[in-house]
Scaffold this motif. Structure first.
Motif, mmCIF file in Angstrom:
data_model
loop_
_atom_site.group_PDB
_atom_site.id
_atom_site.type_symbol
_atom_site.label_atom_id
_atom_site.label_comp_id
_atom_site.label_asym_id
_atom_site.label_seq_id
_atom_site.Cartn_x
_atom_site.Cartn_y
_atom_site.Cartn_z
ATOM 1 N N CYS A 288 -13.471 10.652 6.597
ATOM 2 C CA CYS A 288 -12.566 11.312 5.662
ATOM 3 C C CYS A 288 -12.159 12.671 6.225
ATOM 4 O O CYS A 288 -13.016 13.501 6.539
ATOM 5 C CB CYS A 288 -13.236 11.494 4.311
ATOM 6 S SG CYS A 288 -12.157 12.325 3.104
ATOM 7 N N PRO A 289 -10.861 12.928 6.340
ATOM 8 C CA PRO A 289 -10.403 14.206 6.871
ATOM 9 C C PRO A 289 -10.604 15.371 5.885
ATOM 10 O O PRO A 289 -10.491 16.525 6.259
ATOM 11 C CB PRO A 289 -8.926 13.970 7.147
ATOM 12 C CG PRO A 289 -8.530 12.873 6.224
ATOM 13 C CD PRO A 289 -9.759 12.011 6.063
ATOM 14 N N ALA B 4 -6.648 11.042 -0.723
ATOM 15 C CA ALA B 4 -5.867 10.008 -0.052
ATOM 16 C C ALA B 4 -6.156 10.047 1.446
ATOM 17 O O ALA B 4 -6.401 11.118 2.009
ATOM 18 C CB ALA B 4 -4.380 10.240 -0.302
ATOM 19 N N VAL B 5 -6.160 8.882 2.075
ATOM 20 C CA VAL B 5 -6.413 8.795 3.513
ATOM 21 C C VAL B 5 -5.275 8.036 4.186
ATOM 22 O O VAL B 5 -4.562 7.256 3.552
ATOM 23 C CB VAL B 5 -7.762 8.108 3.817
ATOM 24 C CG1 VAL B 5 -8.912 8.921 3.259
ATOM 25 C CG2 VAL B 5 -7.822 6.700 3.275
ATOM 26 N N ASP B 6 -5.110 8.300 5.481
ATOM 27 C CA ASP B 6 -4.090 7.584 6.245
ATOM 28 C C ASP B 6 -4.739 6.951 7.467
ATOM 29 O O ASP B 6 -5.958 6.995 7.630
ATOM 30 C CB ASP B 6 -2.936 8.514 6.627
ATOM 31 C CG ASP B 6 -3.371 9.684 7.479
ATOM 32 O OD1 ASP B 6 -4.443 9.628 8.110
ATOM 33 O OD2 ASP B 6 -2.618 10.674 7.538
ATOM 34 N N ALA C 173 -7.638 8.336 9.776
ATOM 35 C CA ALA C 173 -9.025 8.401 9.322
ATOM 36 C C ALA C 173 -9.863 7.231 9.846
ATOM 37 O O ALA C 173 -11.062 7.174 9.603
ATOM 38 C CB ALA C 173 -9.075 8.421 7.791
ATOM 39 N N PHE C 174 -9.241 6.305 10.568
ATOM 40 C CA PHE C 174 -9.928 5.100 11.024
ATOM 41 C C PHE C 174 -9.886 4.981 12.539
ATOM 42 O O PHE C 174 -8.878 5.298 13.167
ATOM 43 C CB PHE C 174 -9.269 3.856 10.409
ATOM 44 C CG PHE C 174 -9.296 3.869 8.909
ATOM 45 C CD1 PHE C 174 -10.389 3.390 8.212
ATOM 46 C CD2 PHE C 174 -8.233 4.389 8.189
ATOM 47 C CE1 PHE C 174 -10.419 3.422 6.823
ATOM 48 C CE2 PHE C 174 -8.246 4.414 6.805
ATOM 49 C CZ PHE C 174 -9.350 3.926 6.119
ATOM 50 N N ALA C 175 -10.994 4.513 13.102
ATOM 51 C CA ALA C 175 -11.077 4.284 14.540
ATOM 52 C C ALA C 175 -11.955 3.060 14.773
ATOM 53 O O ALA C 175 -12.885 2.803 13.992
ATOM 54 C CB ALA C 175 -11.677 5.491 15.245
ATOM 55 N N PRO C 176 -11.695 2.308 15.831
ATOM 56 C CA PRO C 176 -12.580 1.170 16.142
ATOM 57 C C PRO C 176 -13.995 1.659 16.410
ATOM 58 O O PRO C 176 -14.189 2.704 17.038
ATOM 59 C CB PRO C 176 -11.969 0.572 17.409
ATOM 60 C CG PRO C 176 -10.590 1.137 17.501
ATOM 61 C CD PRO C 176 -10.612 2.460 16.790
#
Length: 53
Positions: A11-12, A39-41, A44-47
């Motif tokens: 979460c940023p 809210a997230v975009d 916020a995600f990485a493998p």
């Protein structure tokens, strides 16, 4: 869930980090962070890194 499907969410806003699957990633996009509600975009995600065993 296979390791290749693991995604790391960070979460940023609050810094919470967890490994999620694709369905949970979709829920986070729809509902926001489960800890702070922000809210997230896609940033916020990485493998998840796979370890060699």
């Amino acid at each position: 869930m296979s390791a290749s499907e693991d995604i790391v969410f960070t979460c940023p806003h609050c810094g919470e980090t967890m490994t999620v699957n694709p369905a949970m990633r979709d829920a986070l996009f729809s509902n926001g962070c489960v800890v702070c509600g922000a809210a997230v975009d896609g940033d916020a995600f990485a493998p998840a890194e796979q370890s060699c065993t």
